[in-house]
Design a protein around this motif. Structure first.
Motif, PDB file in Angstrom:
ATOM      1  N   TYR A 218       0.854  -1.178   0.000  1.00 24.26           N
ATOM      2  CA  TYR A 218       0.000   0.000   0.000  1.00 24.26           C
ATOM      3  C   TYR A 218       0.899   1.241   0.000  1.00 24.26           C
ATOM      4  O   TYR A 218       1.540   1.551   1.003  1.00 24.26           O
ATOM      5  CB  TYR A 218      -0.917  -0.010   1.221  1.00 24.26           C
ATOM      6  N   GLU A 219       0.936   1.927  -1.139  1.00 24.46           N
ATOM      7  CA  GLU A 219       1.802   3.091  -1.307  1.00 24.46           C
ATOM      8  C   GLU A 219       0.970   4.357  -1.121  1.00 24.46           C
ATOM      9  O   GLU A 219       0.130   4.689  -1.960  1.00 24.46           O
ATOM     10  CB  GLU A 219       2.454   3.064  -2.683  1.00 24.46           C
ATOM     11  N   VAL A 220       1.225   5.054  -0.027  1.00 27.19           N
ATOM     12  CA  VAL A 220       0.510   6.286   0.289  1.00 27.19           C
ATOM     13  C   VAL A 220       1.432   7.452  -0.026  1.00 27.19           C
ATOM     14  O   VAL A 220       2.505   7.594   0.579  1.00 27.19           O
ATOM     15  CB  VAL A 220       0.081   6.312   1.772  1.00 27.19           C
ATOM     16  N   HIS A 221       1.023   8.287  -0.988  1.00 22.46           N
ATOM     17  CA  HIS A 221       1.824   9.435  -1.404  1.00 22.46           C
ATOM     18  C   HIS A 221       1.120  10.721  -0.986  1.00 22.46           C
ATOM     19  O   HIS A 221      -0.098  10.866  -1.163  1.00 22.46           O
ATOM     20  CB  HIS A 221       2.035   9.434  -2.921  1.00 22.46           C
ATOM     21  N   ALA A 222       1.885  11.629  -0.430  1.00 20.67           N
ATOM     22  CA  ALA A 222       1.345  12.912   0.021  1.00 20.67           C
ATOM     23  C   ALA A 222       2.213  14.028  -0.533  1.00 20.67           C
ATOM     24  O   ALA A 222       3.439  14.025  -0.357  1.00 20.67           O
ATOM     25  CB  ALA A 222       1.321  12.973   1.546  1.00 20.67           C
ATOM     26  N   ILE A 223       1.579  14.972  -1.233  1.00 21.84           N
ATOM     27  CA  ILE A 223       2.298  16.117  -1.790  1.00 21.84           C
ATOM     28  C   ILE A 223       2.235  17.270  -0.796  1.00 21.84           C
ATOM     29  O   ILE A 223       1.175  17.579  -0.238  1.00 21.84           O
ATOM     30  CB  ILE A 223       1.687  16.531  -3.142  1.00 21.84           C
ATOM     31  N   GLY A 224       3.387  17.883  -0.578  1.00 22.71           N
ATOM     32  CA  GLY A 224       3.503  18.988   0.364  1.00 22.71           C
ATOM     33  C   GLY A 224       4.956  19.160   0.751  1.00 22.71           C
ATOM     34  O   GLY A 224       5.840  18.445   0.261  1.00 22.71           O
ATOM     35  N   PRO A 225       5.244  20.081   1.634  1.00 24.95           N
ATOM     36  CA  PRO A 225       6.629  20.261   2.092  1.00 24.95           C
ATOM     37  C   PRO A 225       7.152  18.991   2.768  1.00 24.95           C
ATOM     38  O   PRO A 225       6.670  18.628   3.853  1.00 24.95           O
ATOM     39  CB  PRO A 225       6.530  21.426   3.079  1.00 24.95           C
ATOM     40  N   PRO A 226       8.097  18.281   2.179  1.00 25.92           N
ATOM     41  CA  PRO A 226       8.514  16.985   2.733  1.00 25.92           C
ATOM     42  C   PRO A 226       9.033  17.063   4.154  1.00 25.92           C
ATOM     43  O   PRO A 226       8.715  16.210   4.989  1.00 25.92           O
ATOM     44  CB  PRO A 226       9.608  16.519   1.759  1.00 25.92           C
ATOM     45  N   GLN A 227       9.859  18.083   4.439  1.00 30.00           N
ATOM     46  CA  GLN A 227      10.449  18.180   5.769  1.00 30.00           C
ATOM     47  C   GLN A 227       9.372  18.369   6.834  1.00 30.00           C
ATOM     48  O   GLN A 227       9.335  17.669   7.852  1.00 30.00           O
ATOM     49  CB  GLN A 227      11.442  19.351   5.806  1.00 30.00           C
ATOM     50  N   ARG A 228       8.471  19.299   6.584  1.00 33.32           N
ATOM     51  CA  ARG A 228       7.436  19.601   7.582  1.00 33.32           C
ATOM     52  C   ARG A 228       6.480  18.415   7.761  1.00 33.32           C
ATOM     53  O   ARG A 228       6.131  18.066   8.892  1.00 33.32           O
ATOM     54  CB  ARG A 228       6.651  20.845   7.172  1.00 33.32           C
ATOM     55  N   ILE A 229       6.098  17.790   6.657  1.00 36.36           N
ATOM     56  CA  ILE A 229       5.187  16.652   6.763  1.00 36.36           C
ATOM     57  C   ILE A 229       5.843  15.498   7.516  1.00 36.36           C
ATOM     58  O   ILE A 229       5.226  14.881   8.388  1.00 36.36           O
ATOM     59  CB  ILE A 229       4.735  16.199   5.355  1.00 36.36           C
ATOM     60  N   GLN A 230       7.100  15.214   7.215  1.00 37.43           N
ATOM     61  CA  GLN A 230       7.774  14.097   7.862  1.00 37.43           C
ATOM     62  C   GLN A 230       7.969  14.344   9.352  1.00 37.43           C
ATOM     63  O   GLN A 230       7.780  13.437  10.170  1.00 37.43           O
ATOM     64  CB  GLN A 230       9.124  13.834   7.179  1.00 37.43           C
ATOM     65  N   VAL A 231       8.354  15.558   9.711  1.00 33.86           N
ATOM     66  CA  VAL A 231       8.572  15.867  11.126  1.00 33.86           C
ATOM     67  C   VAL A 231       7.287  15.698  11.928  1.00 33.86           C
ATOM     68  O   VAL A 231       7.289  15.126  13.033  1.00 33.86           O
ATOM     69  CB  VAL A 231       9.134  17.298  11.274  1.00 33.86           C
ATOM     70  N   GLN A 232       6.182  16.165  11.392  1.00 33.99           N
ATOM     71  CA  GLN A 232       4.916  16.051  12.112  1.00 33.99           C
ATOM     72  C   GLN A 232       4.351  14.629  12.069  1.00 33.99           C
ATOM     73  O   GLN A 232       3.701  14.188  13.008  1.00 33.99           O
ATOM     74  CB  GLN A 232       3.904  17.048  11.542  1.00 33.99           C
ATOM     75  N   PHE A 233       4.622  13.927  10.968  1.00 32.12           N
ATOM     76  CA  PHE A 233       4.079  12.575  10.837  1.00 32.12           C
ATOM     77  C   PHE A 233       4.757  11.602  11.797  1.00 32.12           C
ATOM     78  O   PHE A 233       4.100  10.718  12.370  1.00 32.12           O
ATOM     79  CB  PHE A 233       4.211  12.095   9.392  1.00 32.12           C
ATOM     80  N   VAL A 234       6.061  11.711  11.993  1.00 28.87           N
ATOM     81  CA  VAL A 234       6.782  10.747  12.824  1.00 28.87           C
ATOM     82  C   VAL A 234       6.444  10.888  14.312  1.00 28.87           C
ATOM     83  O   VAL A 234       6.809  10.027  15.111  1.00 28.87           O
ATOM     84  CB  VAL A 234       8.307  10.863  12.618  1.00 28.87           C
ATOM     85  N   VAL A 235       5.785  11.976  14.706  1.00 32.90           N
ATOM     86  CA  VAL A 235       5.382  12.125  16.107  1.00 32.90           C
ATOM     87  C   VAL A 235       3.867  11.935  16.262  1.00 32.90           C
ATOM     88  O   VAL A 235       3.327  12.206  17.338  1.00 32.90           O
ATOM     89  CB  VAL A 235       5.786  13.519  16.650  1.00 32.90           C
ATOM     90  N   SER A 236       3.218  11.456  15.214  1.00 32.40           N
ATOM     91  CA  SER A 236       1.768  11.285  15.257  1.00 32.40           C
ATOM     92  C   SER A 236       1.408   9.920  15.841  1.00 32.40           C
ATOM     93  O   SER A 236       2.241   9.009  15.947  1.00 32.40           O
ATOM     94  CB  SER A 236       1.175  11.425  13.853  1.00 32.40           C
ATOM     95  N   ASP A 237       0.139   9.776  16.221  1.00 32.04           N
ATOM     96  CA  ASP A 237      -0.358   8.503  16.736  1.00 32.04           C
ATOM     97  C   ASP A 237      -0.334   7.416  15.660  1.00 32.04           C
ATOM     98  O   ASP A 237      -0.122   6.235  15.957  1.00 32.04           O
ATOM     99  CB  ASP A 237      -1.790   8.666  17.254  1.00 32.04           C
ATOM    100  N   ALA A 238      -0.556   7.800  14.399  1.00 28.97           N
ATOM    101  CA  ALA A 238      -0.540   6.815  13.322  1.00 28.97           C
ATOM    102  C   ALA A 238       0.856   6.210  13.151  1.00 28.97           C
ATOM    103  O   ALA A 238       0.986   5.001  12.936  1.00 28.97           O
ATOM    104  CB  ALA A 238      -0.995   7.461  12.012  1.00 28.97           C
ATOM    105  N   TYR A 239       1.894   7.042  13.255  1.00 26.77           N
ATOM    106  CA  TYR A 239       3.255   6.516  13.130  1.00 26.77           C
ATOM    107  C   TYR A 239       3.571   5.563  14.279  1.00 26.77           C
ATOM    108  O   TYR A 239       4.156   4.490  14.077  1.00 26.77           O
ATOM    109  CB  TYR A 239       4.248   7.670  13.101  1.00 26.77           C
TER     110      TYR A 239
END
Length: 280
Positions: A218-239
């Motif tokens: 399952y390949e989930v692609h998200a367009i946006g600022p990579p740095q900002r998205i990654q920083v916020q995603f890795v501290v999320s409940d989903a991660y």
């Protein structure tokens, strides 16, 4: 001479009851059976065995032929159903291609008509903003790629779900929602754009996105600022959820920035708006 005492004679029937305990008819029947057992059989035993073997073989042959014919019928039905599904999928793909082509033609004619004056240009800018928010236009740019894969060990899937799939619909939904919350401007799963009214559901071991089947990875692609998205995603409940599931059940889970992503348009659906009812 003394007078002789006259005695009553013993009845013969009473004597036979006291001496003969078995009725003569039973003795005769037993003797007849003994004579029949000792009498040579007119039909050889081998012939009886051969006849019995032929009858049993005939019964098994009929049963196997019926079983084979039933299996062949089931196979034919399965082949016909698969052919019908493939034909429907091909027809759906053709209709989608025709729809996309017509949509592009309509958009081109609309843009040509509205670019002629200032009012039309302003309306075109508003339409572009609405289309971008609804996800009905193609977008490209840098972003983040999240890949979730089924475990190679089938036992892990059975332990988590009891079926053939270990990745659940709520796992993919959690990743998608978290990417939106992390600042993604557009999201797709296995090249299917996630727009309004798009649902992620699971039917048995099949994953459905917008009522279309998708499979691992399952390949989930998200367009946006990579740095900002990654920083916020890795501290999320989903991660945290997916990292835990990956450790417990061997599910593949990877996150990486991508310099150039291209997402197609989402399917346009009719939207409904609720309004407060006026006084009657």
């Amino acid at each position: 001479m003394a007078e002789q005492v006259r005695r009553n004679p013993v009845p013969s029937l009473l004597t036979s009851l006291l001496t003969d305990h078995l009725d003569p008819g039973y003795a005769g029947a037993a003797a007849e059976r003994s004579a029949q057992h000792t009498r040579a059989s007119r039909v050889p035993v081998a012939l009886w065995l051969l006849t019995g073997a032929l009858v049993i073989g005939l019964i098994f042959g009929i049963a196997l032929s019926r079983l084979a014919s039933g299996a062949a019928a089931v196979d034919r039905a399965g082949v016909d159903a698969s052919a019908a599904v493939r034909a429907a999928q091909n027809r759906s793909a053709e209709l989608e291609a025709t729809r996309d082509e017509l949509s592009e033609q309509v958009a081109a004619e609309r843009d040509r008509a509205l670019e002629s004056d200032a009012a039309g240009g302003e309306l075109l800018d508003r339409l572009s903003a609405v289309e971008s928010a609804a996800g009905i236009d193609s977008v490209s740019g840098p972003g983040l790629s999240v890949v979730v894969t089924e475990p190679t060990d089938a036992r892990a899937s059975a332990v988590r779900t009891g079926s053939g799939a270990a990745v659940l619909d709520r796992d993919i939904a959690a990743v998608v929602n978290s990417l939106w919350a992390s600042g993604a401007e557009a999201v797709s799963v296995n090249d299917i754009r996630v727009g309004p009214n798009v649902t992620i559901r699971q039917a048995g071991g099949a994953m459905l996105l917008d009522n279309r089947p998708i499979g691992s990875p399952y390949e989930v692609h998200a367009i946006g600022p990579p740095q900002r998205i990654q920083v916020q995603f890795v501290v999320s409940d989903a991660y945290l959820r997916m990292s835990t599931v990956a450790q417990l059940y061997g599910i593949g889970f990877s996150v990486r920035p991508v310099d150039d992503l291209e997402l197609g348009p989402a399917i346009v659906r009719e939207s409904f708006e609720a309004k407060e009812a006026g006084p009657r």
